[in-house]
Design a protein around this motif. Sequence first.
Motif, PDB file in Angstrom:
ATOM      1  N   SER A   9      16.482 -34.503 -23.044  1.00 27.79           N
ATOM      2  CA  SER A   9      16.443 -34.099 -21.635  1.00 27.79           C
ATOM      3  C   SER A   9      16.400 -35.298 -20.703  1.00 27.79           C
ATOM      4  O   SER A   9      17.022 -35.311 -19.638  1.00 27.79           O
ATOM      5  CB  SER A   9      15.225 -33.208 -21.384  1.00 27.79           C
ATOM      6  N   LYS A  10      15.649 -36.326 -21.101  1.00 25.34           N
ATOM      7  CA  LYS A  10      15.523 -37.520 -20.266  1.00 25.34           C
ATOM      8  C   LYS A  10      16.886 -38.159 -20.025  1.00 25.34           C
ATOM      9  O   LYS A  10      17.224 -38.541 -18.895  1.00 25.34           O
ATOM     10  CB  LYS A  10      14.567 -38.517 -20.925  1.00 25.34           C
ATOM     11  N   LYS A  11      17.721 -38.244 -21.069  1.00 24.05           N
ATOM     12  CA  LYS A  11      19.047 -38.851 -20.929  1.00 24.05           C
ATOM     13  C   LYS A  11      19.951 -37.991 -20.046  1.00 24.05           C
ATOM     14  O   LYS A  11      20.701 -38.497 -19.214  1.00 24.05           O
ATOM     15  CB  LYS A  11      19.675 -39.061 -22.303  1.00 24.05           C
ATOM     16  N   GLU A  12      19.868 -36.676 -20.251  1.00 27.49           N
ATOM     17  CA  GLU A  12      20.680 -35.751 -19.460  1.00 27.49           C
ATOM     18  C   GLU A  12      20.327 -35.843 -17.975  1.00 27.49           C
ATOM     19  O   GLU A  12      21.203 -35.885 -17.108  1.00 27.49           O
ATOM     20  CB  GLU A  12      20.460 -34.325 -19.957  1.00 27.49           C
ATOM     21  N   LEU A  13      19.039 -35.919 -17.683  1.00 28.67           N
ATOM     22  CA  LEU A  13      18.591 -35.986 -16.290  1.00 28.67           C
ATOM     23  C   LEU A  13      18.868 -37.357 -15.677  1.00 28.67           C
ATOM     24  O   LEU A  13      19.138 -37.466 -14.481  1.00 28.67           O
ATOM     25  CB  LEU A  13      17.106 -35.648 -16.203  1.00 28.67           C
ATOM     26  N   ALA A  14      18.820 -38.408 -16.490  1.00 28.47           N
ATOM     27  CA  ALA A  14      19.167 -39.743 -15.995  1.00 28.47           C
ATOM     28  C   ALA A  14      20.630 -39.778 -15.564  1.00 28.47           C
ATOM     29  O   ALA A  14      20.972 -40.378 -14.531  1.00 28.47           O
ATOM     30  CB  ALA A  14      18.896 -40.790 -17.069  1.00 28.47           C
ATOM     31  N   ARG A  15      21.495 -39.102 -16.326  1.00 30.19           N
ATOM     32  CA  ARG A  15      22.912 -39.024 -15.951  1.00 30.19           C
ATOM     33  C   ARG A  15      23.074 -38.221 -14.655  1.00 30.19           C
ATOM     34  O   ARG A  15      23.899 -38.572 -13.796  1.00 30.19           O
ATOM     35  CB  ARG A  15      23.724 -38.393 -17.091  1.00 30.19           C
ATOM     36  N   TYR A  16      22.286 -37.161 -14.534  1.00 29.76           N
ATOM     37  CA  TYR A  16      22.342 -36.332 -13.327  1.00 29.76           C
ATOM     38  C   TYR A  16      21.922 -37.145 -12.092  1.00 29.76           C
ATOM     39  O   TYR A  16      22.552 -37.071 -11.036  1.00 29.76           O
ATOM     40  CB  TYR A  16      21.432 -35.116 -13.501  1.00 29.76           C
ATOM     41  N   ILE A  17      20.852 -37.925 -12.237  1.00 23.90           N
ATOM     42  CA  ILE A  17      20.351 -38.746 -11.128  1.00 23.90           C
ATOM     43  C   ILE A  17      21.401 -39.764 -10.695  1.00 23.90           C
ATOM     44  O   ILE A  17      21.649 -39.966  -9.503  1.00 23.90           O
ATOM     45  CB  ILE A  17      19.041 -39.460 -11.546  1.00 23.90           C
ATOM     46  N   VAL A  30      15.639 -32.919  -8.975  1.00 25.56           N
ATOM     47  CA  VAL A  30      15.579 -33.239 -10.408  1.00 25.56           C
ATOM     48  C   VAL A  30      14.867 -32.126 -11.180  1.00 25.56           C
ATOM     49  O   VAL A  30      15.331 -31.688 -12.239  1.00 25.56           O
ATOM     50  CB  VAL A  30      14.875 -34.588 -10.636  1.00 25.56           C
ATOM     51  N   PHE A  31      13.742 -31.646 -10.647  1.00 23.22           N
ATOM     52  CA  PHE A  31      12.999 -30.612 -11.365  1.00 23.22           C
ATOM     53  C   PHE A  31      13.708 -29.263 -11.287  1.00 23.22           C
ATOM     54  O   PHE A  31      13.590 -28.443 -12.209  1.00 23.22           O
ATOM     55  CB  PHE A  31      11.567 -30.535 -10.836  1.00 23.22           C
ATOM     56  N   ARG A  32      14.465 -29.034 -10.241  1.00 20.45           N
ATOM     57  CA  ARG A  32      15.287 -27.825 -10.181  1.00 20.45           C
ATOM     58  C   ARG A  32      16.377 -27.885 -11.248  1.00 20.45           C
ATOM     59  O   ARG A  32      16.650 -26.888 -11.931  1.00 20.45           O
ATOM     60  CB  ARG A  32      15.915 -27.682  -8.795  1.00 20.45           C
ATOM     61  N   LYS A  33      16.977 -29.059 -11.421  1.00 25.52           N
ATOM     62  CA  LYS A  33      17.990 -29.250 -12.455  1.00 25.52           C
ATOM     63  C   LYS A  33      17.389 -29.030 -13.843  1.00 25.52           C
ATOM     64  O   LYS A  33      18.005 -28.371 -14.710  1.00 25.52           O
ATOM     65  CB  LYS A  33      18.576 -30.662 -12.355  1.00 25.52           C
ATOM     66  N   ALA A  34      16.165 -29.541 -14.047  1.00 32.61           N
ATOM     67  CA  ALA A  34      15.505 -29.366 -15.343  1.00 32.61           C
ATOM     68  C   ALA A  34      15.264 -27.889 -15.631  1.00 32.61           C
ATOM     69  O   ALA A  34      15.446 -27.425 -16.765  1.00 32.61           O
ATOM     70  CB  ALA A  34      14.185 -30.131 -15.361  1.00 32.61           C
ATOM     71  N   ASP A  35      14.880 -27.138 -14.608  1.00 29.28           N
ATOM     72  CA  ASP A  35      14.668 -25.700 -14.801  1.00 29.28           C
ATOM     73  C   ASP A  35      15.974 -24.987 -15.119  1.00 29.28           C
ATOM     74  O   ASP A  35      16.008 -24.043 -15.912  1.00 29.28           O
ATOM     75  CB  ASP A  35      14.023 -25.093 -13.554  1.00 29.28           C
ATOM     76  N   LEU A  36      17.075 -25.436 -14.518  1.00 34.09           N
ATOM     77  CA  LEU A  36      18.376 -24.827 -14.789  1.00 34.09           C
ATOM     78  C   LEU A  36      18.841 -25.096 -16.217  1.00 34.09           C
ATOM     79  O   LEU A  36      19.645 -24.345 -16.777  1.00 34.09           O
ATOM     80  CB  LEU A  36      19.422 -25.350 -13.793  1.00 34.09           C
TER      81      LEU A  36
END
Length: 273
Positions: free
Chosen positions: A233-241, A257-263
């Motif tokens: 998840s950390k890598k996926e969210l780093a790419r999103y950021i 970021v936290f909305r994306k994590a919930d999605l």
Amino acid sequence: MKRQLISCVLLMFGVSVFGQYQLMNPAFAPGGDKAGRAGLGLCCTSQASMGNNPTVMNFFSDLKNKFGDVSFTKADGYAKVQGSAYYVKEFKKAAIYDNGEEVAEFYVRYDAFNDDLEVKRNKYSITAESLIRDKDVSCVVDGREYKYLAFKDEKNNIKRGYVVSIYSGNTYTVYERLRKTYRDGKYAKTSHGTDFPPRFSDKTEYYVAVLDNDPIFVKLSKNRVLDFFNDPSKKELARYIKKKGIGFKNAEDLVSVFRKADLMGDLVAVASQ
């Protein structure tokens, strides 16, 4: 017989007066306004609190000593300092909830320095009280819900205070904590210098709760936010950021970021905090 008649008249007079008092004060009448007898019990002091931690108490004590006034009040102290202890000075109509059930409507303002919800029972009231500090009691004013919760501060110490939810998802809830800090005044060292009066300064903190756990302080930075997640998840969210160019300049960047994590749903890997 005469004595019994007098007693009966006095009893009827007492009932009549109490009934009139109920009519004049609908807060005490069954079926009256929402600030009924149960709701009034949520106000816990006869005046707004002077503080709930040593730093705040010392602030008022020092000011009281400086001005030598035994009748010194919180309002007097605030008047001596530049700026305001409130983000919004006027009292506004607010709904009070106890365990999620609306029990009263009062006029409220948030003392961001003293971390206190000041309450007036109606708009014409002269005195202010303090809403009881309890995790089950919340207040909604201007669409913002103030909750009194335990949380972990920047030094990982357990504290309690008012926070406002700015995002609530399946896994994460993001809270904002608006504060006012006090800075003492300084006299100029020379006649050509400038004096700085004592003043209040704005301070905003953010906290994130994972599921039903206590909220944890989070700094507006990429690394601190990603600490809430494990791989992948950390890598996926780093790419999103990176893709969104999120610079963590404000609350919306954090919420994004936290909305994306919930999605991401079941794919998100939550780090143990």
